[in-house]
Write a protein that holds these residues in place. Structure first.
Motif, PDB file in Angstrom:
ATOM      1  N   LEU A 134       0.999  -1.570  -0.052  1.00 53.45           N
ATOM      2  CA  LEU A 134       0.073  -0.255  -0.070  1.00 53.45           C
ATOM      3  C   LEU A 134       0.962   1.039   0.116  1.00 53.45           C
ATOM      4  O   LEU A 134       0.583   1.987  -0.708  1.00 53.45           O
ATOM      5  N   LYS A 135       2.088   1.097   1.007  1.00 55.09           N
ATOM      6  CA  LYS A 135       2.769   1.974   0.768  1.00 55.09           C
ATOM      7  C   LYS A 135       3.671   2.665  -0.268  1.00 55.09           C
ATOM      8  O   LYS A 135       3.351   4.150  -0.668  1.00 55.09           O
ATOM      9  N   GLU A 136       3.796   1.310  -1.558  1.00 54.56           N
ATOM     10  CA  GLU A 136       4.310   2.015  -2.463  1.00 54.56           C
ATOM     11  C   GLU A 136       3.696   2.116  -3.630  1.00 54.56           C
ATOM     12  O   GLU A 136       4.072   3.138  -4.301  1.00 54.56           O
ATOM     13  N   GLN A 137       2.232   1.738  -3.529  1.00 52.32           N
ATOM     14  CA  GLN A 137       1.032   2.173  -4.268  1.00 52.32           C
ATOM     15  C   GLN A 137       0.833   3.915  -4.463  1.00 52.32           C
ATOM     16  O   GLN A 137       1.102   4.889  -5.093  1.00 52.32           O
ATOM     17  N   GLY A 138       1.032   3.794  -2.648  1.00 58.00           N
ATOM     18  CA  GLY A 138       1.360   6.148  -2.283  1.00 58.00           C
ATOM     19  C   GLY A 138       2.070   6.094  -3.055  1.00 58.00           C
ATOM     20  O   GLY A 138       2.276   7.643  -2.992  1.00 58.00           O
ATOM     21  N   ASN A 139       3.408   5.784  -2.824  1.00 60.11           N
ATOM     22  CA  ASN A 139       4.395   6.531  -3.156  1.00 60.11           C
ATOM     23  C   ASN A 139       4.118   6.724  -4.944  1.00 60.11           C
ATOM     24  O   ASN A 139       5.007   8.089  -5.517  1.00 60.11           O
ATOM     25  N   LEU A 140       3.731   5.401  -5.608  1.00 62.26           N
ATOM     26  CA  LEU A 140       3.715   6.142  -7.221  1.00 62.26           C
ATOM     27  C   LEU A 140       2.005   6.915  -7.119  1.00 62.26           C
ATOM     28  O   LEU A 140       2.883   8.051  -8.431  1.00 62.26           O
ATOM     29  N   LYS A 141       0.875   6.936  -6.727  1.00 61.76           N
ATOM     30  CA  LYS A 141       0.091   8.385  -6.729  1.00 61.76           C
ATOM     31  C   LYS A 141       0.746   9.315  -6.991  1.00 61.76           C
ATOM     32  O   LYS A 141       0.845  10.326  -7.102  1.00 61.76           O
ATOM     33  N   ASP A 142       1.944   9.378  -5.365  1.00 61.35           N
ATOM     34  CA  ASP A 142       2.215  10.620  -4.678  1.00 61.35           C
ATOM     35  C   ASP A 142       3.653  11.410  -6.553  1.00 61.35           C
ATOM     36  O   ASP A 142       3.224  12.275  -6.850  1.00 61.35           O
ATOM     37  N   ILE A 143       4.690  10.647  -6.633  1.00 61.22           N
ATOM     38  CA  ILE A 143       4.580  10.226  -8.150  1.00 61.22           C
ATOM     39  C   ILE A 143       3.965  11.326  -8.964  1.00 61.22           C
ATOM     40  O   ILE A 143       4.276  12.060  -9.783  1.00 61.22           O
ATOM     41  N   ARG A 144       3.013  10.672  -9.636  1.00 61.50           N
ATOM     42  CA  ARG A 144       1.601  11.243 -10.901  1.00 61.50           C
ATOM     43  C   ARG A 144       1.025  12.179 -10.343  1.00 61.50           C
ATOM     44  O   ARG A 144       1.317  13.174 -11.392  1.00 61.50           O
ATOM     45  N   HIS A 145       0.868  12.658  -8.831  1.00 63.22           N
ATOM     46  CA  HIS A 145       0.308  13.604  -8.172  1.00 63.22           C
ATOM     47  C   HIS A 145       0.702  14.380  -8.901  1.00 63.22           C
ATOM     48  O   HIS A 145       1.132  15.774  -9.523  1.00 63.22           O
ATOM     49  N   GLU A 146       2.233  14.785  -8.616  1.00 66.44           N
ATOM     50  CA  GLU A 146       3.719  15.476  -8.936  1.00 66.44           C
ATOM     51  C   GLU A 146       3.563  15.514 -10.260  1.00 66.44           C
ATOM     52  O   GLU A 146       4.221  17.104 -10.429  1.00 66.44           O
ATOM     53  N   VAL A 147       3.998  14.416 -10.958  1.00 64.45           N
ATOM     54  CA  VAL A 147       4.209  14.791 -12.309  1.00 64.45           C
ATOM     55  C   VAL A 147       2.873  15.865 -13.183  1.00 64.45           C
ATOM     56  O   VAL A 147       3.444  16.186 -13.980  1.00 64.45           O
ATOM     57  N   GLN A 148       1.859  15.090 -12.722  1.00 64.12           N
ATOM     58  CA  GLN A 148       0.765  16.268 -13.396  1.00 64.12           C
ATOM     59  C   GLN A 148       0.959  17.709 -13.225  1.00 64.12           C
ATOM     60  O   GLN A 148       0.774  18.837 -14.049  1.00 64.12           O
ATOM     61  N   ARG A 149       1.858  18.098 -11.636  1.00 67.33           N
ATOM     62  CA  ARG A 149       1.209  19.698 -11.434  1.00 67.33           C
ATOM     63  C   ARG A 149       2.411  20.254 -12.299  1.00 67.33           C
ATOM     64  O   ARG A 149       2.288  21.367 -12.683  1.00 67.33           O
ATOM     65  N   MET A 150       3.514  19.543 -12.533  1.00 63.13           N
ATOM     66  CA  MET A 150       4.689  19.275 -13.204  1.00 63.13           C
ATOM     67  C   MET A 150       4.484  20.149 -14.628  1.00 63.13           C
ATOM     68  O   MET A 150       4.460  21.031 -15.175  1.00 63.13           O
TER      69      MET A 150
END
Ligand code: ADP
Length: 499
Positions: free
Chosen positions: A312-328
């Motif tokens: 779950l933690k790894e999934q959360g990290n991947l979601k964070d990566i996607r969120h930040e990438v979308q912001r960028m």
């Protein structure tokens, strides 16, 4: 003004001196000449009168002396002489016999020898004569009358009555003195009259006029001459004022043109700066776009394919990566918008429909933030020839800013045709814009939002697009209490203008 011309100005005679030299001096010379002629006549008359006085005196005692001579009464002769000697005018009185021998004399000086005149007059047969002569070193005027025998009419002697020649001279001097005094007094009066007349007619107006001129020479432009006084001077003052007004207007025009030029130069510099930043931003965005989509794609695929094997933690990290990438990616998109070269895709479009389609894009955000939207304008609205997507972007950016601004509950959009083209206003009832932020509002990367929330590119993009369409935009305070953005776009951009 050069020193030489100043000097020549000083050397020039003043109007008053010119008046004195041109009018008073010739007048005085004329008066002097007339007075000299008059004086000569007066002197001549006076001399004649004084000679006549002596003549009359001589005639007055002619008879008694003749009578006494006939009877050889020397005492009576002497008495008669004494009686005339009492008179002021008489300086001496003398009696001669027919041979010219002096037989009686009274007076200050006495002739020591027989006067020539007796012989002269006797020879010419005249019975009287007058002449200037010298008696004992003194200048006198003598009048001679013949003494005749009553019965025969024969000349029995001569009577000489004299008067001092200096009497004439003194009288002449006295007349001259009086005339000179009169001339002097007259001159003073004329001088005073000319000076007072000059002051009253010209001087008192010329003084302030030349004062005004020297103030203008020193650089004062606001002064104006008084238009009082004689016609010529008031015309001069009026022309001076008209000239000053014209100079002031011309200077004002020059200043205005200079200001406009400075403003244009400033805008050009600003546009060039924005264009350079835009090119840089576009370059960076272009380079970042591809790697970001790769990172986002990989993260998405990993989440999808490996979701069971990942914690779950790894999934959360991947979601964070996607969120930040979308912001960028969002930032990159904005950078691309900002740096995009101007488009030429302009088509006629109804301004009301432009507003509608832009509002649609932010409706969801407005509802989420409970901001009510009010649209106010004609339907169909005035037509514009623009790049639809770009102008929508302008309106969306302004609307989004309004919805996101602090304390906003109401947003109003208006559109209408004006002299300059079609104008839009987007205003809200929020906290508004700080006055010190106003000048920097349209600068790229200027934001008051916290890191991660704002890029500071929204209004820079707006400014770029409006400029591209040859319009203008400005921010001001809204009557609703918040900020008001007002922009105007020309209905059509002429090809010439665009070039
Ligand atoms: P960003 O929104 O990313 O900060 P913008 O260029 O769109 O960048 O806006 C720049 C700044 O202008 C904002 O940070 C904000 O301070 C100010 N601003 C823009 N619109 C409004 C508004 N409607 N009310 C108050 N401030 C505003």
């Amino acid at each position: 003004m050069g020193r030489l011309s100043r000097l020549s100005l000083h050397l020039r005679l003043s109007l008053r001196v010119r008046l004195l030299l041109g009018i008073v001096l010739p007048l005085l010379v004329a008066v002097l000449l007339t007075m000299t002629a008059v004086l000569a006549t007066i002197e001549q008359r006076a001399e004649q009168r004084m000679q006549q006085d002596i003549e009359l005196i001589a005639h007055a005692i002619q008879l008694p002396v003749s009578y006494s001579m006939e009877r050889d009464r020397r005492g009576s002769v002497h008495q008669a002489l004494e009686s005339v000697f009492q008179l002021d005018q008489v300086y001496g009185a003398y009696v001669y016999d027919s041979d010219g021998e002096q037989i009686a004399a009274v007076g200050a000086v006495r002739p020591r020898h027989e006067p020539d005149i007796v012989q002269d007059v006797t020879l010419t047969g005249e019975d009287e004569a007058g002449q200037y002569e010298e008696i004992d070193g003194r200048d006198v005027y003598s009048h001679y009358v013949a003494l005749t025998d009553d019965a025969t009419g024969q000349i029995i002697g001569w009577l000489q009555v004299t008067r001092r020649a200096s009497d004439f001279e003194e009288h002449r001097q006295e007349v001259q003195r009086q005339m000179l005094a009169g001339l002097l007094a007259g001159t003073v009066v004329v001088l005073l009259l000319v000076m007072v007349g000059h002051h009253r007619a010209v001087g008192r107006y010329l003084g302030p006029l030349s004062g005004i001129m020297s103030r203008i020479e020193k650089g004062e432009r606001g002064v104006r001459a008084d238009v009082d006084g004689p016609r010529e001077l008031s015309m001069l003052a009026r022309s001076l004022n008209t000239m000053l007004d014209a100079i002031e207007r011309a200077e004002q025009e020059i200043q205005e043109r200079r200001n406009t030029q400075l403003e244009l130069e400033e805008r050009l510099r600003h546009s060039e700066k924005l264009a350079a930043i835009g090119r840089l931003a576009a370059g960076i965005a272009h380079e970042l776009g591809a790697p970001l989509s790769v990172v986002d794609g990989r993260a998405r695929r990993l989440l999808k394919a490996e979701s069971e094997s990942l914690s779950l933690k790894e999934q959360g990290n991947l979601k964070d990566i996607r969120h930040e990438v979308q912001r960028m990616s969002h930032i990159v998109r904005q950078l691309l918008d900002f740096g995009r070269a101007s488009s030429r895709e302009r088509r006629p479009i109804d301004s009301a429909s432009l507003v509608d389609s832009s509002v649609e894009q932010v409706r969801e955000l407005a509802e989420a933030r409970a901001v009510s939207l009010q649209l106010d304008g004609e339907r169909p609205g005035p037509t514009l020839e623009v790049d639809r997507i770009r102008i929508e972007q302008v309106l969306v950016n302004l609307l989004r800013n309004g919805i996101q601004a602090e304390g906003v509950s109401r947003l109003k959009v208006q559109w209408q045709a004006e002299d300059e083209g079609v104008c839009f206003t987007v205003e809200d009832d929020g906290r508004g814009i700080d006055p010190e932020d106003m000048p920097r509002l349209f600068e790229p990367f200027f934001t008051t939002k916290s890191v991660g929330e704002g890029t500071g590119l929204g209004l820079a993009v707006v400014h770029g697009i409006v400029n591209e369409h040859h319009g203008w935009i400005r921010a001001e305070d809204s009557e609703l209490g918040g900020a008001c953005f007002r922009l105007c776009l020309p209905v059509r951009i002429e090809r010439e203008e665009e070039r």
